[in-house]
Design a protein around this motif. Structure first.
Motif, PDB file in Angstrom:
ATOM      1  N   PRO A   1       0.855  -1.203   0.000  1.00 37.72           N
ATOM      2  CA  PRO A   1       0.000   0.000   0.000  1.00 37.72           C
ATOM      3  C   PRO A   1       0.886   1.247   0.000  1.00 37.72           C
ATOM      4  N   PRO A   2       0.392   2.377  -0.541  1.00 41.06           N
ATOM      5  CA  PRO A   2       1.278   3.552  -0.701  1.00 41.06           C
ATOM      6  C   PRO A   2       1.944   4.005   0.586  1.00 41.06           C
ATOM      7  N   GLU A   3       1.171   4.004   1.704  1.00 41.81           N
ATOM      8  CA  GLU A   3       1.770   4.492   2.954  1.00 41.81           C
ATOM      9  C   GLU A   3       2.924   3.585   3.392  1.00 41.81           C
ATOM     10  N   LEU A   4       2.729   2.261   3.222  1.00 38.24           N
ATOM     11  CA  LEU A   4       3.788   1.325   3.613  1.00 38.24           C
ATOM     12  C   LEU A   4       5.003   1.457   2.701  1.00 38.24           C
ATOM     13  N   GLY A   5       4.743   1.560   1.409  1.00 39.37           N
ATOM     14  CA  GLY A   5       5.828   1.692   0.433  1.00 39.37           C
ATOM     15  C   GLY A   5       6.671   2.927   0.708  1.00 39.37           C
ATOM     16  N   LEU A   6       5.980   4.061   0.980  1.00 41.26           N
ATOM     17  CA  LEU A   6       6.709   5.312   1.226  1.00 41.26           C
ATOM     18  C   LEU A   6       7.459   5.269   2.556  1.00 41.26           C
ATOM     19  N   LEU A   7       6.806   4.699   3.582  1.00 39.07           N
ATOM     20  CA  LEU A   7       7.477   4.603   4.885  1.00 39.07           C
ATOM     21  C   LEU A   7       8.717   3.722   4.780  1.00 39.07           C
ATOM     22  N   LEU A   8       8.594   2.615   4.041  1.00 40.86           N
ATOM     23  CA  LEU A   8       9.732   1.715   3.871  1.00 40.86           C
ATOM     24  C   LEU A   8      10.861   2.437   3.125  1.00 40.86           C
ATOM     25  N   GLY A   9      10.486   3.134   2.068  1.00 42.40           N
ATOM     26  CA  GLY A   9      11.491   3.845   1.259  1.00 42.40           C
ATOM     27  C   GLY A   9      12.248   4.889   2.063  1.00 42.40           C
ATOM     28  N   VAL A  10      11.494   5.704   2.824  1.00 37.83           N
ATOM     29  CA  VAL A  10      12.131   6.775   3.608  1.00 37.83           C
ATOM     30  C   VAL A  10      13.004   6.168   4.716  1.00 37.83           C
ATOM     31  N   SER A  11      12.523   5.074   5.319  1.00 36.82           N
ATOM     32  CA  SER A  11      13.310   4.435   6.393  1.00 36.82           C
ATOM     33  C   SER A  11      14.601   3.858   5.833  1.00 36.82           C
ATOM     34  N   ILE A  12      14.534   3.261   4.652  1.00 38.39           N
ATOM     35  CA  ILE A  12      15.750   2.708   4.034  1.00 38.39           C
ATOM     36  C   ILE A  12      16.738   3.845   3.764  1.00 38.39           C
ATOM     37  N   TYR A  13      16.223   4.938   3.233  1.00 35.15           N
ATOM     38  CA  TYR A  13      17.056   6.104   2.916  1.00 35.15           C
ATOM     39  C   TYR A  13      17.756   6.610   4.187  1.00 35.15           C
ATOM     40  N   ALA A  14      16.947   6.746   5.267  1.00 39.57           N
ATOM     41  CA  ALA A  14      17.513   7.255   6.529  1.00 39.57           C
ATOM     42  C   ALA A  14      18.542   6.275   7.091  1.00 39.57           C
ATOM     43  N   GLY A  15      18.224   4.990   7.069  1.00 40.71           N
ATOM     44  CA  GLY A  15      19.144   3.978   7.589  1.00 40.71           C
ATOM     45  C   GLY A  15      20.444   3.947   6.800  1.00 40.71           C
ATOM     46  N   ALA A  16      20.339   4.078   5.476  1.00 43.91           N
ATOM     47  CA  ALA A  16      21.531   4.010   4.623  1.00 43.91           C
ATOM     48  C   ALA A  16      22.479   5.170   4.907  1.00 43.91           C
ATOM     49  N   GLU A  17      21.903   6.353   5.177  1.00 45.29           N
ATOM     50  CA  GLU A  17      22.751   7.517   5.445  1.00 45.29           C
ATOM     51  C   GLU A  17      23.556   7.335   6.730  1.00 45.29           C
ATOM     52  N   MET A  18      22.971   6.574   7.702  1.00 41.11           N
ATOM     53  CA  MET A  18      23.745   6.283   8.906  1.00 41.11           C
ATOM     54  C   MET A  18      24.683   5.100   8.668  1.00 41.11           C
ATOM     55  N   GLY A  19      24.174   4.087   7.977  1.00 44.15           N
ATOM     56  CA  GLY A  19      24.945   2.852   7.772  1.00 44.15           C
ATOM     57  C   GLY A  19      26.267   3.085   7.074  1.00 44.15           C
ATOM     58  N   ASN A  20      26.309   4.063   6.168  1.00 42.87           N
ATOM     59  CA  ASN A  20      27.571   4.244   5.439  1.00 42.87           C
ATOM     60  C   ASN A  20      28.689   4.803   6.312  1.00 42.87           C
ATOM     61  N   SER A  21      28.348   5.204   7.541  1.00 45.66           N
ATOM     62  CA  SER A  21      29.404   5.654   8.453  1.00 45.66           C
ATOM     63  C   SER A  21      30.234   4.472   8.957  1.00 45.66           C
ATOM     64  N   PHE A  22      29.631   3.290   9.041  1.00 42.12           N
ATOM     65  CA  PHE A  22      30.347   2.133   9.595  1.00 42.12           C
ATOM     66  C   PHE A  22      31.586   1.760   8.768  1.00 42.12           C
ATOM     67  N   PRO A  23      31.448   1.489   7.464  1.00 44.15           N
ATOM     68  CA  PRO A  23      32.665   1.169   6.712  1.00 44.15           C
ATOM     69  C   PRO A  23      33.622   2.357   6.604  1.00 44.15           C
ATOM     70  N   SER A  24      33.063   3.587   6.642  1.00 36.82           N
ATOM     71  CA  SER A  24      33.934   4.767   6.574  1.00 36.82           C
ATOM     72  C   SER A  24      34.844   4.823   7.792  1.00 36.82           C
ATOM     73  N   VAL A  25      34.266   4.595   8.962  1.00 39.53           N
ATOM     74  CA  VAL A  25      35.052   4.673  10.199  1.00 39.53           C
ATOM     75  C   VAL A  25      35.935   3.434  10.362  1.00 39.53           C
ATOM     76  N   MET A  26      35.364   2.257  10.127  1.00 35.19           N
ATOM     77  CA  MET A  26      36.086   1.024  10.459  1.00 35.19           C
ATOM     78  C   MET A  26      37.132   0.629   9.410  1.00 35.19           C
ATOM     79  N   LEU A  27      36.814   0.859   8.132  1.00 34.80           N
ATOM     80  CA  LEU A  27      37.706   0.355   7.083  1.00 34.80           C
ATOM     81  C   LEU A  27      38.240   1.450   6.164  1.00 34.80           C
ATOM     82  N   ASN A  28      37.809   2.687   6.386  1.00 35.00           N
ATOM     83  CA  ASN A  28      38.170   3.796   5.484  1.00 35.00           C
ATOM     84  C   ASN A  28      37.608   3.560   4.078  1.00 35.00           C
ATOM     85  N   ILE A  29      36.512   2.787   4.010  1.00 34.37           N
ATOM     86  CA  ILE A  29      35.871   2.542   2.712  1.00 34.37           C
ATOM     87  C   ILE A  29      34.488   3.192   2.749  1.00 34.37           C
ATOM     88  N   PRO A  30      34.360   4.419   2.271  1.00 36.22           N
ATOM     89  CA  PRO A  30      33.027   5.041   2.283  1.00 36.22           C
ATOM     90  C   PRO A  30      32.091   4.376   1.279  1.00 36.22           C
TER      91      PRO A  30
END
Lengths: 505, 167
Positions: free
Chosen positions: A52-81
């Motif tokens: 349903p549209p609300e679920l699709g949009l909520l999932l999309g925005v949550s993935i976007y938000a999570g990804a912006e934080m997640g990319n800090s892990f390899p940047s800090v730990m391995l120097n691989i952004p």
């Protein structure tokens, strides 16, 4: 509005379960070098459309938000952004990891991301029309000046000397011209290699320059541990206490948080600019307004740099939602996928979205606050395991990091050629580090060069081959004043303060 | 020749930049490009070339000025922060060579065999002589590439002779 807001909140509560799932997927995707939130959302499009549209949009925005934080892990730990935006996190995150303060650095990243998500959420929920109105007044000339703020970091962060920094930056800008000319469509510097017709693969370049070059440095030095024998770390900087200490440390820099958040929202709302420009501008501002004694720490493990990068990265999400929800203009690739979801479900796209599907729009905006909460919880759990990478034997880490670097180079386009580009730039980065050329300056040129050229040429053409456009609008004039103030302001303020203190004593 | 032998390291990065800059300018001058594209590239390439010469001169003068114990200090300033362990250049060569060989043979041997051998080669290059540990790390990394990148994330890696992986 209050009715729609209340209905939106109810709708969100009914679908709240999708948010932690989206954040988790996003953090996983963001943590994988070479994979981007927009690519993942495009890959998941069939799923997003079926929901349903609300679920699709909520999932999309949550993935976007999570990804912006997640990319800090390899940047800090391995120097691989994982993304161009994540590269700025690596500037100060990885030096901290090398000092054994990985847990502390990850704690800072998590809290800065949470604050960024909250600022983005608050701004998009309360100031959407105003932000959209201002953001849309940013034409190519204004965006060009904004990118100049990011490029100015080159001059401010030249550890090997200003000439070397500027040289590396210009070399990066020149390399960024490789591929098809964004304005006229002619090919330059491709050596007739079909894989370069589009452009130099940015992710492969940045993974090579930062990650693979570091592997070569370890290998050359024959290092077995990041920490030298006898190095002792304060207990509050390792383990769970290190993470929590990092979380608390973030609040010692309220100005960096607010400034980074504001920059993230503002640039995130500008169509075409995105997280990479925003994080570089935020970092530049953090350097410009840092005290002279702190300025030298940037690029060597300054928490302010880490905060500036991460708070902005996540505030961009809220900013990017503004033009999408208020005007139907996607500001980034991820937002374009969400626009597809909206149009597929027949939602009204444009200024009347809040009138016809207000509850869904508000549910999406409200979800950012809860996504921030889940980023905090999931981030702490992941950091608890991730920081241990710093304690592993480097001889074992060399092949692990190398495989991730190769896959990071490959993942974006699925070309083996990009793996080769990664290795070539890894070697170049290694030589640059050996002879004290700032790799960061070159990286900056490569990442922002393309955008700068595109916007510069557009402004130039709109201005009928005249630079007039760069100086005529009020916003452009204001930006130039701010740009000059960035360089002149901080020393001037310090001089006045010194004078006043002298006068008082 | 003596100059090149003494300073080759310092010449590498500016040399590469000059070569690429010269190529870019030559291509623009001889090819059919719009005036704006040519001007933009010149605006970037010319300062790069000038700054490259300045950096190089500063670097070489700094190196020349350093003698005896001063040389060590200058070396530190020039980036060599820690003395390298013996055989460092050889190890770097093997890691880079293994990476290039992997990329070249990947279409033929596939990612499973390729990454397995690559990890083993790298562990050998960094002088990890515990072969049981090396074997385990190679298996784990190959499994990560298979399950995470090829499986979960659907990366289109070459499978080589192991055609059963196609399904």
């Amino acid at each position: 509005m209050p009715d729609a807001l209340f209905e939106g909140f109810q709708l969100f509560l009914a679908n709240i379960w999708i948010v932690p799932l989206g954040v988790l997927i996003g953090m996983f995707v963001g943590g994988m070098p070479g994979l981007t939130s927009s690519g993942t959302l495009a890959m998941l499009l069939p799923v997003l459309l079926v929901l349903p549209p609300e679920l699709g949009l909520l999932l999309g925005v949550s993935i976007y938000a999570g990804a912006e934080m997640g990319n800090s892990f390899p940047s800090v730990m391995l120097n691989i952004p994982g993304t161009a935006g994540g590269a700025v996190t690596a500037f100060d995150g990885f030096p901290l990891m090398k000092e054994g303060k990985a847990a502390w650095a990850l704690g800072i990243c998590i809290m800065a991301s949470v604050v960024g998500a909250l600022i983005g959420g608050l701004a998009s929920l309360t100031l959407s029309p105003q932000i959209a109105a201002i953001a849309l007044r940013f034409g190519p000339a204004e965006i060009c000046i904004v990118i100049l703020f990011g490029l100015a970091v080159i001059a401010q962060l030249s550890s090997g000397g200003l000439a070397k920094g500027l040289f590396a930056g210009f070399f990066g800008l020149l390399l960024a011209t490789t591929g098809t000319d964004p304005t006229f469509g002619t090919q330059r510097g491709t050596f007739d290699i079909v894989y370069l017709y589009d452009r130099l693969p940015i992710i492969a370049v940045l993974v090579g320059l930062l990650g693979f070059s570091e592997v070569l440095v370890y290998v050359e030095k024959g290092m077995t541990r990041l920490l030298k024998p006898g190095d002792e770390l304060p207990q509050h900087q390792i383990g769970l206490s290190g993470i929590f200490s990092g979380l608390k440390e973030t609040f010692k820099y309220p100005w960096e948080l607010l400034r980074g958040g504001a920059i993230g929202v503002g640039i995130g709302a500008m169509p075409g600019a995105g997280a990479s420009v925003a994080t570089f501008v935020s970092y530049q501002q953090a350097v410009a307004f840092a005290k002279p004694e702190r300025k030298a720490m940037f690029g060597k493990g300054a928490p302010e740099g880490l905060i500036a990068a991460d708070v902005t990265n996540n505030a961009v999400v809220g900013g990017a939602l503004v033009p999408l929800l208020t005007l139907g203009i996607p500001g980034s690739g991820s937002m374009a996928v969400l626009l597809v979801v909206m149009t597929y479900h027949g939602m009204y796209v444009g200024p009347r979205l809040f009138q016809f599907s207000g509850e869904i729009a508000y549910a999406v905006l409200i979800s950012q606050f809860f996504a921030a909460g889940f980023i905090l919880v999931i981030g702490i759990v992941l950091a608890f395991f991730a920081y241990r990478v710093a304690l592993l034997n480097l001889k074992m880490m060399v092949p692990i990091i190398s495989v991730f670097c190769l896959m990071g180079g490959f993942a974006r386009n699925n070309f083996l050629f990009d793996m080769g580009v990664m290795v070539a730039f890894g070697c170049l980065g290694y030589i640059m580090k050996k002879f004290n050329y700032p790799v960061v300056a070159m990286l900056l040129g490569v990442i922002l060069g393309r955008l700068f050229e595109r916007e510069f040429m557009r402004a130039w053409r709109i201005g009928l081959d005249s630079p007039e456009l760069f100086f005529t609008s009020v916003i452009a004039q204001l930006l130039w004043v701010l740009f000059i103030f960035t360089f002149v302001g901080p020393p001037l303020i310090r001089f006045i303060r010194r004078k006043m203190k002298g006068g008082a004593s | 020749m003596r100059f090149l032998r003494n300073y080759w390291g310092h010449l590498l990065v500016p040399g590469l930049a000059f070569a690429y800059g010269a190529f870019a300018l030559w291509e623009l001058t001889t090819g059919q490009f719009r005036e704006a594209t040519i001007i933009y590239t010149y605006v970037i390439a010319i300062p790069m070339l000038i700054l490259g010469v300045i950096s190089l001169v500063v670097d070489l003068r700094r190196r020349d000025a350093a003698t005896g114990s001063e040389e060590q200090e200058a070396g530190e300033r020039a980036g060599a922060e820690e003395p390298d362990a013996p055989g460092g250049a050889r190890r770097v060569f093997w890691v880079v060579a293994a990476s290039i060989v992997l990329i070249l043979v990947l279409p033929y041997v596939g990612y499973v065999i390729g990454f397995f051998l690559y990890v083993l080669a790298l562990l050998w290059a960094v002088e990890l002589r515990n072969w049981v540990a090396a074997f385990i790390i190679a298996v784990i990394m190959t499994a990560v590439v298979h399950f995470v990148f090829a499986g979960l994330l659907g990366q289109d890696l070459p499978i080589g002779p192991l055609t059963f992986l196609e399904s």
